[in-house]
Write an enzyme that holds these catalytic residues in place. Structure first.
Site, PDB file in Angstrom:
ATOM      1  CG  MET A  22     156.412   1.053  71.154  1.00 40.75           C
ATOM      2  SD  MET A  22     155.115   2.198  70.660  1.00 40.75           S
ATOM      3  CE  MET A  22     153.738   1.105  70.493  1.00 40.75           C
ATOM      4  CB  CYS A  23     158.527   3.019  65.047  1.00 43.42           C
ATOM      5  SG  CYS A  23     157.925   4.672  65.446  1.00 43.42           S
ATOM      6  CB  THR A  24     163.839   3.620  65.697  1.00 42.92           C
ATOM      7  OG1 THR A  24     164.003   2.538  66.603  1.00 42.92           O
ATOM      8  CG2 THR A  24     164.973   4.607  65.875  1.00 42.92           C
TER       9      THR A  24
END
Length: 126
Positions: free
Chosen positions: A59-61
């Protein structure tokens, strides 16, 4: 429980978007309230790239800020998964906020256009 419900809503939205060309947007959206750092907690897409890479993706920021011309700039950072390939290189992203309470979650849909075709991605941010 709320995040699970929104995740299911996101998957349903992705299916609905596949059948039509428009993305619904939140009524009375206030872009200045959405700025800041968000973390993706869910992602669904119908793109071939995603289908091939989802098993190694993390998952990304995402950081959302207002530009000088009043638009929103969305910068997402994905942890490197080993191949150095760019998800967005050479593509146009039409990003819409479908639903948010501005503090706990944002459901965002993106239509991606590339020379090789188009796809839709739905993200749940927290």
């Amino acid at each position: 429980m709320h995040a699970t419900l929104l995740g299911v809503l996101g998957l349903a939205l992705l299916g609905a978007l596949h059948a039509q060309d428009s993305i619904p947007v939140q009524t009375d959206f206030q872009q200045d309230k959405l700025t800041g750092r968000w973390y993706s907690i869910g992602l669904a897409s119908n793109s071939n790239w995603f289908k091939e890479k989802k098993h190694v993706m993390k998952m990304c920021t995402t950081v959302i800020s207002v530009t000088a011309d009043g638009n929103l700039e969305v910068t997402s950072t994905y942890p490197k998964y080993g191949h150095g390939e760019g998800v967005g290189w050479g593509s146009k992203h039409d990003i819409r906020v479908v639903e948010t309470n501005y503090e706990e979650y944002a459901l965002v849909a993106t239509q991606i256009s590339k020379s090789t075709g188009s796809s839709t991605m739905v993200l749940l941010y927290s």
